[in-house]
Design a protein around this motif. Structure first.
Motif, PDB file in Angstrom:
ATOM      1  N   UNK A 184       3.890   7.132  13.623  1.00 12.18           N
ATOM      2  CA  UNK A 184       4.858   6.075  13.912  1.00 12.18           C
ATOM      3  C   UNK A 184       5.482   5.593  12.605  1.00 12.18           C
ATOM      4  N   UNK A 185       6.672   4.975  12.702  1.00 14.40           N
ATOM      5  CA  UNK A 185       7.316   4.449  11.500  1.00 14.40           C
ATOM      6  C   UNK A 185       6.459   3.356  10.870  1.00 14.40           C
ATOM      7  N   UNK A 196       8.009  -9.205   1.059  1.00 15.98           N
ATOM      8  CA  UNK A 196       7.921  -8.046   1.937  1.00 15.98           C
ATOM      9  C   UNK A 196       6.539  -7.407   1.856  1.00 15.98           C
ATOM     10  N   UNK A 197       5.969  -7.086   3.010  1.00 13.12           N
ATOM     11  CA  UNK A 197       4.744  -6.280   3.059  1.00 13.12           C
ATOM     12  C   UNK A 197       4.959  -5.156   4.067  1.00 13.12           C
ATOM     13  N   UNK A 198       4.142  -4.134   3.941  1.00 11.71           N
ATOM     14  CA  UNK A 198       4.320  -2.951   4.788  1.00 11.71           C
ATOM     15  C   UNK A 198       2.973  -2.461   5.281  1.00 11.71           C
ATOM     16  N   UNK A 199       2.966  -1.941   6.498  1.00 10.06           N
ATOM     17  CA  UNK A 199       1.776  -1.283   7.041  1.00 10.06           C
ATOM     18  C   UNK A 199       2.122   0.165   7.356  1.00 10.06           C
ATOM     19  N   UNK A 200       1.214   1.065   7.007  1.00 11.17           N
ATOM     20  CA  UNK A 200       1.373   2.454   7.429  1.00 11.17           C
ATOM     21  C   UNK A 200       1.325   2.482   8.953  1.00 11.17           C
ATOM     22  N   UNK A 201       2.223   3.254   9.560  1.00 12.54           N
ATOM     23  CA  UNK A 201       2.309   3.296  11.017  1.00 12.54           C
ATOM     24  C   UNK A 201       1.132   4.022  11.657  1.00 12.54           C
TER      25      UNK A 201
END
Ligand code: MN
Length: 250
Positions: A184-185, A196-201
């Motif tokens: 997933x994206x 900004x933070x990001x999670x691996x899909x």
């Protein structure tokens, strides 16, 4: 018989305790496991900081490192006794198809194999109920089978157990790795300070989940046992690559 246990979910994980209970009495068990959840650590080694080992209780060690660190340290000096088998798990979640490239559970078993020991990784394809006791019973049966008919030293097995009561399992199948669709994206969000933070899909669904795959086996209620090798060479491409290199001579 000395059996080394490890995992990637950390030394407190339910799956590890279930594994130790399942294998009790088959030999001298020693647990060397990460001090926290290191799922997705793959085959990483900690090289830039020192490792500390804390004996949490008898023969049960926690390491501030990766699953690979744990097995590496255990076999290359921590444990005075020669180990005969490495068993990793029981992972809380499937390790099917491409998952094996990211999995710390499979990596722990792979490190055992790299150090010359037969090794088995166990994962529970958790669907919610988390029947670790089912996977523990399967682990005991496979290890017992390995004691009666020893596994060759080069053996590395990746075992996935459906999340079912033991009596509901359809059986055991030898399988090949399937392939997942791309994941997933990634998920973007903001932390409480607006950054900004990001999670691996999430991982993708099975793409090649066809006949003979690990995906198919667990879908049909079978325990999936996949023999793995460490050599990633694409042997079928060697000759063609040689031609390509000659044709593009610099
Ligand atoms: Mn894990």
């Amino acid at each position: 018989m000395n059996i080394l246990l490890s995992n990637d979910d950390g030394w407190r994980a339910d799956g590890l305790r279930a594994l130790a209970e399942g294998l009790a009495g088959l030999g001298t068990l020693t647990v060397v496991a990460p001090d926290r959840n290191r799922s997705g650590a793959s085959n990483s080694l900690t090289l830039e900081s020192p490792l500390r080992i804390v004996e949490q209780h008898e023969r049960w060690y926690a390491v501030n490192g990766t699953p690979t660190d744990c097995v590496h340290l255990a076999i290359s000096g921590l444990l005075p006794e020669q180990q005969q088998l490495v068993v990793a798990g029981i992972n809380d979640g499937a390790n099917l198809g491409d998952d094996v490239l990211y999995s710390g559970t499979v990596a722990a078993a792979m490190e055992g194999r790299l150090l010359g020991l037969p090794s088995i990784a166990f994962s529970l394809v958790s669907g919610g109920e988390r029947h670790f006791e089912t996977a523990a019973r399967v682990a005991r049966e496979l290890v017992e089978r390995g004691l009666r008919t020893p596994l060759p030293p080069a053996t590395l097995l990746n075992v996935n157990v459906p999340d079912l009561p033991y009596e509901s399992l359809a059986g055991v199948r030898a399988t090949r790795l399937g392939v997942r669709h791309r994941s997933e994206r990634m998920v973007a969000a903001r932390d409480p300070r607006g950054r900004r933070i990001y999670w691996v899909g999430a991982p993708g669904a099975g793409q090649d989940a066809g006949p003979g795959t690990d995906f198919e086996a667990v879908e049909q209620g079978f325990v999936s046992v996949t023999p793995l090798q460490i050599d990633l060479t694409l042997h079928a491409a060697l000759a063609e690559l040689g031609g390509w290199l000659r044709a593009t001579d610099v």
